[in-house]
Enzyme design. Structure first.
Site, PDB file in Angstrom:
ATOM      1  CE1 TYR A 133      -0.769  15.887  10.679  1.00 46.63           C
ATOM      2  CE2 TYR A 133      -1.965  13.999  11.486  1.00 46.63           C
ATOM      3  CZ  TYR A 133      -1.667  15.343  11.556  1.00 46.63           C
ATOM      4  OH  TYR A 133      -2.260  16.139  12.508  1.00 46.63           O
ATOM      5  CE  LYS A 150      -5.400  29.986   6.551  1.00 48.53           C
ATOM      6  NZ  LYS A 150      -6.228  30.961   7.269  1.00 48.53           N
ATOM      7  CG  ASP A 209      -8.945  30.913   9.540  1.00 51.85           C
ATOM      8  OD1 ASP A 209      -9.545  30.299   8.642  1.00 51.85           O
ATOM      9  OD2 ASP A 209      -8.423  32.026   9.345  1.00 51.85           O
ATOM     10  CG  ASP A 266      -4.929  15.088  14.425  1.00 48.57           C
ATOM     11  OD1 ASP A 266      -5.669  14.648  15.311  1.00 48.57           O
ATOM     12  OD2 ASP A 266      -3.694  14.963  14.438  1.00 48.57           O
ATOM     13  CG  ASP A 323      -8.780  15.445  19.309  1.00 45.70           C
ATOM     14  OD1 ASP A 323      -9.343  14.455  18.804  1.00 45.70           O
ATOM     15  OD2 ASP A 323      -7.762  15.359  20.025  1.00 45.70           O
TER      16      ASP A 323
END
Ligand code: NAD
Length: 381
Positions: free
Chosen positions: A147, A205, A237, A261, A265
């Site tokens: 970001y 990852k 994942d 992020d 959620d």
């Protein structure tokens, strides 16, 4: 015991922000009635309220107020029907929220996700999957990674082709500081969820990304300083899948910015409504105090704004997190959480958490839910 005083900047923002903020302030006033504390609460415009009042999503006077406050209690900002009318950098989420995160170096985002047993019907998972309950703390790195990494640009290549570039970048110290937050939070939660020992699950990852390899190495090394906390690592994942299959296996989830992020959620959905999930964004500790911004996980919910329909619990629990993390008022924080529990156990339900099959439940509006929680607090629940 001597009276402690704290200065709070209350930035309600847009949509349901002002309605739910009023209820959080109501509850903070009830806290003053039970504990030796005084809150100097100053309200100021932000988001579209800031643009309308002073031409900017984060007016200078609002920023100045935040700088002289002990914490920011934030509502939410942005209105989908107005946002496209101003340049991207002037839109409320970027110009106000992202700016505040940068300005105060709020690098750690904490989002506790709890499925209240009375609200199990609102959880999207079948009962067998959340049978042991859900009590997860998602710790997300908030100021690094994709970001904020540079270069961040879109190039025109000609021939109607463009190329967009975002850069994922983390340093050892950025990973260490967020890992410390996660391990300390795990220690603080102790044996939550009936676990014998607290546990951090670090998400990365590492099979594909250089960032993932460094993340895993640094988190493992940092974890050696916390012998009482178990640590495991999970690819993002798989973590997304495991959250749906067996959420009770998680205690604290530690994530970099982008993964956090998404995962936060996904985890929030397990609580049954965005209207139940608070968050804390914390900076560095200075003189025993941590400056923070505390806000609900959801947005401005324009579909239900100004109708007394919004659930104020996420905003009220955000105020509770402010008491816990910025003001070190653990007992007052616990009292708010208990009062929310009492209001729920008594059958009070805003529309988002109403179970039509539960005939004992009482449909209430935003203000009534706030009244019930404040009353439970005053009555010592
Ligand atoms: P949203 O979170 O506002 O709403 C999503 C759904 O959740 C809606 O159906 C809404 O009614 C419901 N909901 C959210 N909070 C609720 C509450 N307290 N009680 C009951 N129901 C609730 O997401 P959106 O519709 O995608 O975004 C609306 C606006 O909010 C956009 O402008 C977006 O940019 C902004 N936004 C701001 C923040 C923030 O300020 N931190 C976060 C997310 C979205």
């Amino acid at each position: 015991m001597s009276l402690q005083t704290f200065n709070i900047a209350a930035l309600a923002g847009d949509g349901i922000g002002p309605e739910v903020m009023s209820e959080a302030i109501k509850v903070l006033r009830a806290v003053e009635g039970r504990f030796p504390v005084r809150f100097n609460i100053t309200e100021a415009p932000v988001g579209w309220a800031g643009i309308d009042a002073a031409g900017k999503a984060l007016p200078e006077s609002t920023l100045a107020l935040c700088k002289k406050s002990d914490a920011i209690l934030f509502g939410s900002v942005g209105l989908p029907n107005r946002d496209p009318g101003v340049p991207k950098d002037e839109r409320p989420e970027r110009a106000a929220l992202m700016r505040l995160r940068r300005e105060f170096e709020l690098f750690a985002n904490l989002r506790p996700v709890v499925l209240w047993k009375e609200l199990a019907h609102a959880c999207p998972l079948v009962k067998e999957r959340h049978g042991n309950g859900i009590d997860i703390l998602v710790v997300r790195e908030l100021t690094g990674g994709l970001y904020f990494g540079k270069p961040k640009t879109t190039e025109n290549l000609g021939n109607s082709q463009s190329r967009a570039i975002d850069t994922m970048v983390y340093t050892t110290s950025e990973i260490e500081r967020i890992a410390h937050v996660a391990f300390r939070a795990a220690e603080g939660r102790g044996k939550s969820g009936g676990r014998p020992r607290p546990k951090v699950t670090s998400i990365d990852k590492a099979n594909v990304l250089e960032n993932g390899v460094l993340w895993r190495e640094v988190v493992a090394k940092t974890g050696e300083q916390y012998p009482n906390v178990d640590l495991d690592h999970m690819l993002v994942d798989n973590a997304a899948m495991q959250l749906m299959l067996k959420p009770s296996q998680f205690d604290v989830l530690l994530c970099e910015n982008l993964f956090g992020d998404i995962i936060s959620d996904e985890a929030a959905a397990l609580a049954g409504s965005l209207g139940l999930v608070p968050s804390a964004s914390l900076g560095h500790e200075k003189g025993g105090r941590i400056f923070g911004l505390f806000e609900p996980a959801g947005g401005t919910a324009p579909d239900i704004a100004s109708k007394d329909l919004a659930n104020p619990i996420a905003q009220i629990l955000s105020a509770a997190l402010m008491l816990q993390y910025s003001f070190k008022l653990g007992d007052a924080c616990n009292a708010i959480v208990a009062a929310v529990g009492k209001a729920i156990a008594s059958g009070n339900r805003t529309g988002d958490i109403l179970d039509p099959a539960n005939l004992a439940a009482k449909k209430v509006g935003t203000q009534m839910m706030g009244d019930e929680i404040a009353a439970a607090l005053r009555n010592g629940h």
